[in-house]
Structures are given as structure tokens and as C-alpha cells.
Enzyme design. Structure first.
Site, PDB file in Angstrom:
ATOM      1  N   TYR A   1      67.126 -36.899  56.561  1.00 39.10           N
ATOM      2  CA  TYR A   1      68.558 -37.230  56.527  1.00 39.10           C
ATOM      3  C   TYR A   1      68.805 -38.318  55.478  1.00 39.10           C
ATOM      4  O   TYR A   1      69.742 -38.224  54.684  1.00 39.10           O
ATOM      5  CB  TYR A   1      68.959 -37.685  57.934  1.00 39.10           C
ATOM      6  CG  TYR A   1      70.425 -37.985  58.150  1.00 39.10           C
ATOM      7  CD1 TYR A   1      71.379 -36.966  58.173  1.00 39.10           C
ATOM      8  CD2 TYR A   1      70.862 -39.289  58.391  1.00 39.10           C
ATOM      9  CE1 TYR A   1      72.726 -37.253  58.420  1.00 39.10           C
ATOM     10  CE2 TYR A   1      72.200 -39.575  58.639  1.00 39.10           C
ATOM     11  CZ  TYR A   1      73.126 -38.558  58.648  1.00 39.10           C
ATOM     12  OH  TYR A   1      74.450 -38.838  58.898  1.00 39.10           O
TER      13      TYR A   1
ATOM     14  N   LYS B   1      71.239 -37.765  52.283  1.00 33.77           N
ATOM     15  CA  LYS B   1      72.436 -38.597  52.098  1.00 33.77           C
ATOM     16  C   LYS B   1      72.291 -39.497  50.866  1.00 33.77           C
ATOM     17  O   LYS B   1      73.275 -39.750  50.158  1.00 33.77           O
ATOM     18  CB  LYS B   1      72.708 -39.430  53.348  1.00 33.77           C
ATOM     19  CG  LYS B   1      73.070 -38.586  54.597  1.00 33.77           C
ATOM     20  CD  LYS B   1      74.394 -37.863  54.438  1.00 33.77           C
ATOM     21  CE  LYS B   1      74.944 -37.358  55.762  1.00 33.77           C
ATOM     22  NZ  LYS B   1      76.220 -36.628  55.600  1.00 33.77           N
TER      23      LYS B   1
ATOM     24  N   SER C   1      76.140 -41.661  54.358  1.00 34.24           N
ATOM     25  CA  SER C   1      75.736 -42.487  55.503  1.00 34.24           C
ATOM     26  C   SER C   1      75.043 -43.750  54.995  1.00 34.24           C
ATOM     27  O   SER C   1      74.458 -43.739  53.900  1.00 34.24           O
ATOM     28  CB  SER C   1      74.741 -41.706  56.375  1.00 34.24           C
ATOM     29  OG  SER C   1      74.181 -42.549  57.373  1.00 34.24           O
TER      30      SER C   1
ATOM     31  N   ILE D   1      79.217 -44.433  64.068  1.00 34.19           N
ATOM     32  CA  ILE D   1      80.556 -44.078  64.514  1.00 34.19           C
ATOM     33  C   ILE D   1      80.364 -43.232  65.776  1.00 34.19           C
ATOM     34  O   ILE D   1      79.580 -42.269  65.758  1.00 34.19           O
ATOM     35  CB  ILE D   1      81.302 -43.238  63.441  1.00 34.19           C
ATOM     36  CG1 ILE D   1      81.290 -43.929  62.061  1.00 34.19           C
ATOM     37  CG2 ILE D   1      82.720 -42.920  63.904  1.00 34.19           C
ATOM     38  CD1 ILE D   1      82.042 -45.233  61.967  1.00 34.19           C
TER      39      ILE D   1
ATOM     40  N   ASN E   1      82.569 -33.412  54.458  1.00 30.92           N
ATOM     41  CA  ASN E   1      82.215 -34.191  55.655  1.00 30.92           C
ATOM     42  C   ASN E   1      81.217 -33.470  56.556  1.00 30.92           C
ATOM     43  O   ASN E   1      80.430 -34.119  57.244  1.00 30.92           O
ATOM     44  CB  ASN E   1      83.508 -34.500  56.428  1.00 30.92           C
ATOM     45  CG  ASN E   1      83.226 -34.988  57.834  1.00 30.92           C
ATOM     46  OD1 ASN E   1      82.835 -36.125  58.055  1.00 30.92           O
ATOM     47  ND2 ASN E   1      83.413 -34.097  58.816  1.00 30.92           N
TER      48      ASN E   1
ATOM     49  N   VAL F   1      79.169 -24.171  55.881  1.00 27.77           N
ATOM     50  CA  VAL F   1      78.994 -24.774  54.554  1.00 27.77           C
ATOM     51  C   VAL F   1      77.589 -24.575  53.981  1.00 27.77           C
ATOM     52  O   VAL F   1      77.341 -24.936  52.839  1.00 27.77           O
ATOM     53  CB  VAL F   1      79.353 -26.285  54.538  1.00 27.77           C
ATOM     54  CG1 VAL F   1      80.825 -26.507  54.851  1.00 27.77           C
ATOM     55  CG2 VAL F   1      78.443 -27.082  55.461  1.00 27.77           C
TER      56      VAL F   1
ATOM     57  N   ALA G   1      66.973 -38.844  52.880  1.00 28.53           N
ATOM     58  CA  ALA G   1      66.770 -38.205  51.578  1.00 28.53           C
ATOM     59  C   ALA G   1      68.020 -37.451  51.147  1.00 28.53           C
ATOM     60  O   ALA G   1      68.475 -37.550  50.002  1.00 28.53           O
ATOM     61  CB  ALA G   1      65.575 -37.247  51.654  1.00 28.53           C
TER      62      ALA G   1
HETATM   63  N1  LIG Z   1      78.743 -40.335  63.575  1.00 23.05           N
HETATM   64  C1  LIG Z   1      78.046 -41.191  62.849  1.00 23.05           C
HETATM   65  O1  LIG Z   1      77.573 -42.226  63.337  1.00 23.05           O
HETATM   66  C2  LIG Z   1      77.843 -40.918  61.384  1.00 23.05           C
HETATM   67  C3  LIG Z   1      77.289 -41.954  60.617  1.00 23.05           C
HETATM   68  C4  LIG Z   1      77.090 -41.753  59.257  1.00 23.05           C
HETATM   69  C5  LIG Z   1      77.424 -40.548  58.697  1.00 23.05           C
HETATM   70  N2  LIG Z   1      77.946 -39.543  59.458  1.00 23.05           N
HETATM   71  C6  LIG Z   1      78.274 -38.292  58.791  1.00 23.05           C
HETATM   72  O2  LIG Z   1      79.641 -37.988  59.010  1.00 23.05           O
HETATM   73  C7  LIG Z   1      79.812 -36.571  59.026  1.00 23.05           C
HETATM   74  C8  LIG Z   1      80.552 -36.164  60.299  1.00 23.05           C
HETATM   75  O3  LIG Z   1      79.809 -36.611  61.418  1.00 23.05           O
HETATM   76  P1  LIG Z   1      80.379 -36.574  62.917  1.00 23.05           P
HETATM   77  O4  LIG Z   1      79.700 -37.676  63.632  1.00 23.05           O
HETATM   78  O5  LIG Z   1      81.863 -36.503  62.891  1.00 23.05           O
HETATM   79  O6  LIG Z   1      79.756 -35.183  63.414  1.00 23.05           O
HETATM   80  P2  LIG Z   1      80.170 -34.194  64.626  1.00 23.05           P
HETATM   81  O7  LIG Z   1      81.029 -34.897  65.608  1.00 23.05           O
HETATM   82  O8  LIG Z   1      78.889 -33.564  65.051  1.00 23.05           O
HETATM   83  O9  LIG Z   1      81.076 -33.096  63.896  1.00 23.05           O
HETATM   84  C9  LIG Z   1      80.500 -32.278  62.905  1.00 23.05           C
HETATM   85  C10 LIG Z   1      81.549 -31.351  62.348  1.00 23.05           C
HETATM   86  O10 LIG Z   1      80.940 -30.557  61.321  1.00 23.05           O
HETATM   87  C11 LIG Z   1      81.037 -29.175  61.661  1.00 23.05           C
HETATM   88  N3  LIG Z   1      79.835 -28.499  61.178  1.00 23.05           N
HETATM   89  C12 LIG Z   1      78.549 -28.676  61.585  1.00 23.05           C
HETATM   90  N4  LIG Z   1      77.736 -27.835  60.913  1.00 23.05           N
HETATM   91  C13 LIG Z   1      78.518 -27.127  60.058  1.00 23.05           C
HETATM   92  C14 LIG Z   1      78.281 -26.093  59.117  1.00 23.05           C
HETATM   93  N5  LIG Z   1      77.038 -25.603  58.898  1.00 23.05           N
HETATM   94  N6  LIG Z   1      79.323 -25.600  58.419  1.00 23.05           N
HETATM   95  C15 LIG Z   1      80.582 -26.069  58.623  1.00 23.05           C
HETATM   96  N7  LIG Z   1      80.877 -27.044  59.494  1.00 23.05           N
HETATM   97  C16 LIG Z   1      79.849 -27.555  60.216  1.00 23.05           C
HETATM   98  C17 LIG Z   1      81.223 -29.135  63.175  1.00 23.05           C
HETATM   99  O11 LIG Z   1      81.920 -27.977  63.637  1.00 23.05           O
HETATM  100  P3  LIG Z   1      81.150 -26.582  63.997  1.00 23.05           P
HETATM  101  O12 LIG Z   1      79.986 -26.945  64.868  1.00 23.05           O
HETATM  102  O13 LIG Z   1      82.195 -25.734  64.686  1.00 23.05           O
HETATM  103  O14 LIG Z   1      80.735 -25.981  62.684  1.00 23.05           O
HETATM  104  C18 LIG Z   1      82.098 -30.374  63.370  1.00 23.05           C
HETATM  105  O15 LIG Z   1      83.448 -30.089  63.032  1.00 23.05           O
HETATM  106  C19 LIG Z   1      78.421 -35.968  58.875  1.00 23.05           C
HETATM  107  O16 LIG Z   1      78.193 -35.638  57.529  1.00 23.05           O
HETATM  108  C20 LIG Z   1      77.501 -37.104  59.312  1.00 23.05           C
HETATM  109  O17 LIG Z   1      76.224 -36.999  58.720  1.00 23.05           O
HETATM  110  C21 LIG Z   1      78.166 -39.704  60.793  1.00 23.05           C
END
Ligand SMILES: NC(=O)c1ccc[n+]([C@@H]2O[C@H](COP(=O)([O-])OP(=O)(O)OC[C@H]3O[C@@H](n4cnc5c(N)ncnc54)[C@H](OP(=O)(O)O)[C@@H]3O)[C@@H](O)[C@H]2O)c1
Length: 250
Positions: free
Chosen positions: A156, A160, A143, A189, A90, A64, A158
Site C-alpha cells: 500500500y 500510494k 495516503s 479517517i 479516490n 477501476v 509502495a
Molecule cells: N480511511 C482512511 O483512513 C484512509 C486514509 C488514507 C487514505 N485513504 C484512501 O482514501 C480512499 C477512500 O478510502 P475510504 O476509507 O473512503 O474507503 P471505503 O470506505 O472502503 O470506500 C471505498 C470506496 O471505493 C469503492 N471501490 C472499492 N474498490 C473499487 C473498485 N475496484 N472500483 C471502483 N470502486 C471501488 C467502494 O465501492 P464498491 O465496493 O461498491 O466498489 C467505495 O465506494 C482510498 O483510496 C484509501 O486508500 C483512506
């Protein structure tokens, strides 16, 4: 009113964590789902799970941070699954924390490219397609760190926070067109993204103490809010931020 029957969705970052839960949840609610992330094998596995739920799926390897790859993702989805109804931006996150005084400028650039620029490109290209059809719903996964400052994560916060405000502005621009644009702001999460933190007993306890519900969220707990914002249940909702954090920033 919560049904997604007959709708076509794209979920980025759909191979793991929150994105995977959303892709499967949308399929269960009736949508055909195109899934995007960088790793093809992981995506193929999620696409197979969507098909096993009786829906069509398309796995499109996508970085992305590259606008042309986002364009290919959207064009292929429309060609192969039909007009785009739902886009969930996402993909994102950060694997490092550091105070501003020691943050390398290229770390800032990298974080902003992944967490902000990508959302601009996808929102613009997705909205253009939705305007050619019957409208749609764009959902940004930001977030709580984009609402309150997060120490060690200035870059981050900034990105989000900017996603959230960009979304509010775009929601007003598109409000009369039938394209709705909203943000979900998750708190902690438990996913691979922060596994090094929650797998450590004492760090996990510190995290839990920040959350009034006394526990971290599960990826599946983002599904209900995301179905709400994607479906007719939220037909008069645009430009809002739905916080899903167990009470953390209340
Ligand atoms: N977990 C939390 O506590 C939390 C809290 C607040 C917000 N968020 C937000 O929620 C979203 C998802 O988080 P998550 O915890 O589910 O993360 P995760 O488990 O690390 O999964 C990230 C996903 O994004 C993909 N990805 C990473 N870089 C990418 C790129 N350059 N292009 C396309 N796909 C990419 C990864 O697959 P590949 O590596 O194969 O590309 C994976 O499918 C994020 O935006 C994160 O900032 C998470």
C-alpha cells in the site's frame, strides 16, 4: 473563488466513506457530479442525494481495475454532463495487512492494480479529455502511508507513494496546458475501510495516540481540501501533496 458552479466532476469510490463525502461536498459547492464504484444500488443512493441538492448526477457502475470501464465512465460523463473539469481518483484501499516476508505475490499484484494502475489509467484518460477542452483539475487520494512507510502495508505504501510521485511528474508535463494535478494524503479517517480497527476501543486509543489532534478524522474533513484543489482558489497550485492527518506526520 471556492465555487464549483457550472463545473463537471467525476469522483471514483463515491458510494461510501471519503468518496461519498467528496461527491456530496462538490455538489454543495455547485458541481454536477458523476459517481463511480462497483455497486449500482449504493451509487444510485448517492446520485439521488446529489440531485436533492439541485445538481445533476450520473451513477456509472465502474471497476477501476478495468481500463475499459474507466473509459466508459469518462466518455459517458462528458456526453451526458458536459466537458470534464474535475477528476478525483479516490477508489482504493486495502483490507489486509501483512509483513513483506509473508505477502503473497498475488496480494501485491491486486493492491497495485487497485491503488496504482487504476490511477494511471484514469489520469491518462481524464487528462486527454481535459486537454480537448479548457483544462481541469485532477486530484489523487493517496495516503500518509505513501509518504512514510507503513508497517504491514508495504504494498500500500509502495502504491500510494508511486501515485504521489507520478502525480508530481504529470503535473510538470501538463503545467502549461491548464490541467493541474495534485494529491491529497489523508491520515486516519474513520470509514468502513478501517472500521474493524476504530470500532475496537483499545485499537482506537492506540490510533488516537499516533495523532497529535488526539482523534481520527471524519470523511467530511477531506471536503475542504478537495474543494480548494478543484476550484480557482488553487489556480497556481500543481504537483503538490496536501496532507490532512491531524498532525500525524508533522
Ligand atoms: N480511511 C482512511 O483512513 C484512509 C486514509 C488514507 C487514505 N485513504 C484512501 O482514501 C480512499 C477512500 O478510502 P475510504 O476509507 O473512503 O474507503 P471505503 O470506505 O472502503 O470506500 C471505498 C470506496 O471505493 C469503492 N471501490 C472499492 N474498490 C473499487 C473498485 N475496484 N472500483 C471502483 N470502486 C471501488 C467502494 O465501492 P464498491 O465496493 O461498491 O466498489 C467505495 O465506494 C482510498 O483510496 C484509501 O486508500 C483512506
Amino acid at each position: 473563488m471556492f465555487s464549483l458552479e457550472g463545473k463537471v466532476a467525476i469522483v471514483t469510490g463515491a458510494s461510501r466513506g471519503i468518496g461519498r463525502a467528496l461527491a456530496l461536498g462538490y455538489a454543495e459547492a455547485g458541481a454536477d457530479v458523476a459517481v463511480a464504484a462497483r455497486n449500482q444500488a449504493d451509487l444510485d443512493a448517492v446520485a439521488a442525494e446529489i440531485r436533492s441538492r439541485g445538481r445533476r448526477s450520473l451513477a456509472v457502475p465502474t471497476d477501476v481495475t478495468d481500463r475499459s470501464q474507466i473509459k466508459t465512465l469518462i466518455d459517458r460523463t462528458v456526453e451526458e454532463l458536459g466537458p470534464l473539469d474535475i477528476l478525483v481518483n479516490n477508489a482504493g484501499g486495502t483490507r489486509f495487512m501483512t509483513p513483506i516476508v509473508s505477502l503473497r505475490p498475488d496480494g501485491w499484484d491486486k493492491a497495485l492494480r487497485l491503488n496504482l494502475d487504476s490511477v494511471f489509467h484514469a489520469t491518462q484518460l481524464g487528462a486527454q479529455k481535459m486537454l480537448e477542452s479548457d483544462g481541469g483539475s485532477i486530484i489523487q487520494i493517496a495516503s500518509v502511508a505513501g509518504i512514510e512507510g507503513a508497517q504491514g502495508l508495504s504494498f500500500y505504501s509502495a502504491a500510494k507513494g508511486a501515485v504521489r510521485l507520478m502525480t508530481q511528474a504529470v503535473a510538470k508535463e501538463l503545467a502549461e496546458s491548464g490541467v493541474r494535478v495534485n494529491t491529497i494524503a489523508p491520515g486516519w479517517i474513520a470509514t468502513d475501510l478501517n472500521a474493524v480497527m476504530w470500532q475496537d476501543e483499545s485499537t482506537r486509543r492506540t490510533m488516537e495516540q499516533m495523532i497529535p489532534m488526539g482523534r481520527l478524522g471524519r470523511p467530511e474533513e477531506i471536503v475542504g481540501p478537495a474543494i480548494f484543489l478543484a476550484s480557482d482558489a488553487s489556480s497556481f497550485v500543481t504537483g503538490t501533496t496536501l496532507v490532512v492527518d491531524g498532525g500525524q506526520i508533522a
